[in-house]
Design a protein around this motif. Structure first.
Motif, short mmCIF file in Angstrom:
data_model
loop_
_atom_site.label_atom_id
_atom_site.label_comp_id
_atom_site.label_asym_id
_atom_site.label_seq_id
_atom_site.Cartn_x
_atom_site.Cartn_y
_atom_site.Cartn_z
N PHE A 88 38.91 13.03 -43.27
CA PHE A 88 38.22 12.85 -41.99
C PHE A 88 38.95 11.80 -41.17
O PHE A 88 39.32 10.74 -41.70
CB PHE A 88 36.76 12.42 -42.21
CG PHE A 88 35.93 13.47 -42.91
CD1 PHE A 88 35.24 14.43 -42.17
CD2 PHE A 88 35.84 13.52 -44.30
CE1 PHE A 88 34.48 15.39 -42.80
CE2 PHE A 88 35.08 14.47 -44.93
CZ PHE A 88 34.40 15.41 -44.19
N ALA A 89 39.16 12.13 -39.85
CA ALA A 89 39.86 11.20 -38.96
C ALA A 89 39.13 11.11 -37.63
O ALA A 89 38.67 12.12 -37.08
CB ALA A 89 41.30 11.65 -38.76
N ARG A 90 38.99 9.90 -37.10
CA ARG A 90 38.33 9.68 -35.80
C ARG A 90 39.37 9.80 -34.70
O ARG A 90 40.34 9.06 -34.65
CB ARG A 90 37.69 8.30 -35.80
CG ARG A 90 36.92 7.95 -34.52
CD ARG A 90 36.18 6.64 -34.76
NE ARG A 90 35.52 6.20 -33.54
CZ ARG A 90 36.05 5.40 -32.62
NH1 ARG A 90 37.31 4.96 -32.81
NH2 ARG A 90 35.38 5.03 -31.55
N ILE A 91 39.16 10.76 -33.77
CA ILE A 91 40.09 11.00 -32.68
C ILE A 91 39.68 10.21 -31.44
O ILE A 91 40.51 9.68 -30.70
CB ILE A 91 40.17 12.50 -32.36
CG1 ILE A 91 40.65 13.28 -33.61
CG2 ILE A 91 41.10 12.78 -31.18
CD1 ILE A 91 42.02 12.88 -34.09
N SER A 92 38.39 10.16 -31.21
CA SER A 92 37.86 9.40 -30.06
C SER A 92 36.50 8.84 -30.46
O SER A 92 36.09 8.99 -31.62
CB SER A 92 37.73 10.31 -28.83
OG SER A 92 36.73 11.28 -29.03
N ASP A 93 35.81 8.27 -29.50
CA ASP A 93 34.52 7.69 -29.81
C ASP A 93 33.52 8.73 -30.27
O ASP A 93 32.61 8.45 -31.05
CB ASP A 93 33.96 6.96 -28.58
CG ASP A 93 34.78 5.73 -28.24
OD1 ASP A 93 35.50 5.25 -29.14
OD2 ASP A 93 34.73 5.27 -27.08
N THR A 94 33.70 9.96 -29.77
CA THR A 94 32.73 11.02 -30.10
C THR A 94 33.32 12.14 -30.95
O THR A 94 32.57 12.97 -31.47
CB THR A 94 32.19 11.65 -28.80
OG1 THR A 94 33.29 12.19 -28.05
CG2 THR A 94 31.45 10.59 -27.97
N GLU A 95 34.63 12.16 -31.09
CA GLU A 95 35.28 13.29 -31.77
C GLU A 95 35.81 12.86 -33.14
O GLU A 95 36.53 11.88 -33.27
CB GLU A 95 36.44 13.81 -30.92
CG GLU A 95 37.08 15.09 -31.46
CD GLU A 95 36.25 16.32 -31.12
OE1 GLU A 95 36.56 17.39 -31.65
OE2 GLU A 95 35.28 16.23 -30.33
N VAL A 96 35.42 13.64 -34.13
CA VAL A 96 35.90 13.45 -35.51
C VAL A 96 36.40 14.80 -36.02
O VAL A 96 35.69 15.82 -35.86
CB VAL A 96 34.79 12.91 -36.44
CG1 VAL A 96 35.31 12.83 -37.87
CG2 VAL A 96 34.30 11.55 -35.96
N ILE A 97 37.59 14.82 -36.55
CA ILE A 97 38.11 16.08 -37.10
C ILE A 97 38.14 16.01 -38.62
O ILE A 97 38.24 14.92 -39.21
CB ILE A 97 39.52 16.41 -36.55
CG1 ILE A 97 40.52 15.31 -36.96
CG2 ILE A 97 39.49 16.63 -35.05
CD1 ILE A 97 41.96 15.67 -36.63
#
Length: 406
Positions: A88-97
């Motif tokens: 799991f990686a956080r791309i932005s404040d609201t987006e997690v891929i």
């Protein structure tokens, strides 16, 4: 150890996945939602990664994982899951891929298992085996030295220090030194006493000869004759003691001569037949005796003495005949002397070669012996590098067999 290994492996996997996360993170602000989804679908279709998007609440993550994502860390879950491995990686404040690798094959998990558990257990087993083999080696050294000591090598000692088995080696050496000193002292005493007796015996013999030359009664003459016999017996005993002591101190004869034992034995039997009361049968098993086998390194004088002793013993106890044989047995050249007398009980065979050992209590001067003859024979045979044994003869009496290594 497995926990440490798992942490290292997770960090290694995280490093690999950062190569995908950083470009995606950099591209995200410049893409619309459709373009972003198209990019993720294209990566999932054309690579080994399956990428799906969501937010922190979309994924079933615990609080510590959510906090780690907020700090920009990668979260690796189900590393040892049999189906998949997820990052799991956080791309932005609201987006997690969520990046999921394809199914991990069984051999990979087996390899991981062997590395985590097999290697440590193997090392422990190898160490235990090494300790066991080392202990066995030290015990074997102790056993070998014990056998050497039992076979008469009184100077044999076991190693001490790192080769010792506790205090056993030290105790064994202490015992061996005491026994060696005791035996050596006994040998020196016998030799010294025998030498000291020679001189007074000689003086007594001379004095008796002088007395016999003087006029004396018939009864006195009988006494003097008996005294002569007693002195001769003592002189013979002293001579045998000195011979036995000399043989015991010798490891091996240094004047051995290559001799055809068959010819030598044939000549000796002819000479012995003149002095024996019973006929001697000589048996040479020619089919088993090659010229190379018959050539043995012997000390002819000493071996003759041993043969004479065995034959005269056989003559004393034989009823009708004596048999002397030369044959091969188990790659050894064997010389046996047999008689058809009463034989030797099996219980007495173990001590028949001991000094001063007598198994027939009725021996006297007429039947001969001081109990040293066979002990001297054994020492003569040993100094030839051969061995001697006694068994029951096919004739019914005793069978003494000398075995030479070929």
């Amino acid at each position: 150890m497995s926990v440490i290994f798992a942490d290292i492996l997770k960090e290694d996997v995280a490093g690999d996945y950062r190569a995908y996360v950083y470009p995606l993170k950099a591209a995200y602000p410049y893409l619309s939602d459709d373009e972003w989804q198209l990019l993720l679908n294209q990566i999932s279709t054309e690579s080994n990664l399956l990428i799906s998007k969501g937010n922190t609440s979309h994924w079933d993550l615990d609080e510590s994982s959510r906090q780690a994502l907020a700090r920009g860390e990668l979260i690796i879950n189900q590393l040892y899951d049999r189906d998949e491995m997820a990052v799991f990686a956080r791309i932005s404040d609201t987006e997690v891929i969520r990046l999921s690798a394809l199914q991990v094959e069984e051999p990979i998990y087996l390899g991981i298992f062997l590395i985590q558990f097999g290697v440590p257990l193997g090392l422990v087993a190898l160490f235990a085996l090494g300790v066991m083999l080392w202990q066995q080696y030290r015990l074997n050294k102790l056993e070998q030295t014990s056998l050497q000591f039992a076979q008469g090598e009184l100077n044999a000692r076991v190693p001490i220090g790192w080769l010792a088995v506790g205090k056993i080696n030290q105790s064994f050496n202490f015992m061996a030194e005491k026994l060696e000193r005791m035996f050596n002292s006994q040998k020196h005493m016998i030799t010294a006493v025998s030498h000291e007796l020679k001189t007074p015996l000689f003086r007594l013999q001379m004095q008796l000869n002088l007395i016999q030359d003087e006029p004396h009664s018939e009864q006195t003459g009988d006494y003097l004759t008996q005294m002569h016999l007693d002195i001769e017996e003592m002189d013979t005993l002293v001579g045998e003691l000195l011979s036995f002591s000399k043989m015991e101190r010798q490891d091996r004869f240094n004047d051995l001569i290559q001799t055809d034992v068959s010819h030598w034995l044939t000549y000796q039997v002819k000479q012995l037949a003149r002095h024996c009361h019973h006929p001697i049968e000589l048996v040479l098993t020619s089919k088993d005796l090659s010229p190379e086998t018959l050539m043995q390194a012997i000390q002819t004088k000493q071996l003759k003495r041993a043969l004479d002793n065995l034959v005269f013993n056989a003559d004393r106890f034989a009823q009708n005949k004596i048999r002397i044989s030369l044959f091969m047995q188990e790659n050894q050249l064997c010389l046996s002397v047999e008689d058809d007398g009463i034989g030797i009980a099996e219980i007495d065979r173990g001590r028949i070669f001991e000094p001063f050992s007598r198994i027939d209590s009725d021996r006297n001067r007429d039947t001969g012996g001081f109990g040293l003859g066979l002990a001297i024979v054994k020492e003569i045979v040993r100094c030839h590098g051969a061995s001697i044994s006694v068994t029951k003869s096919e004739l019914g009496g005793a069978c003494f067999m000398i075995s030479f290594e070929t």
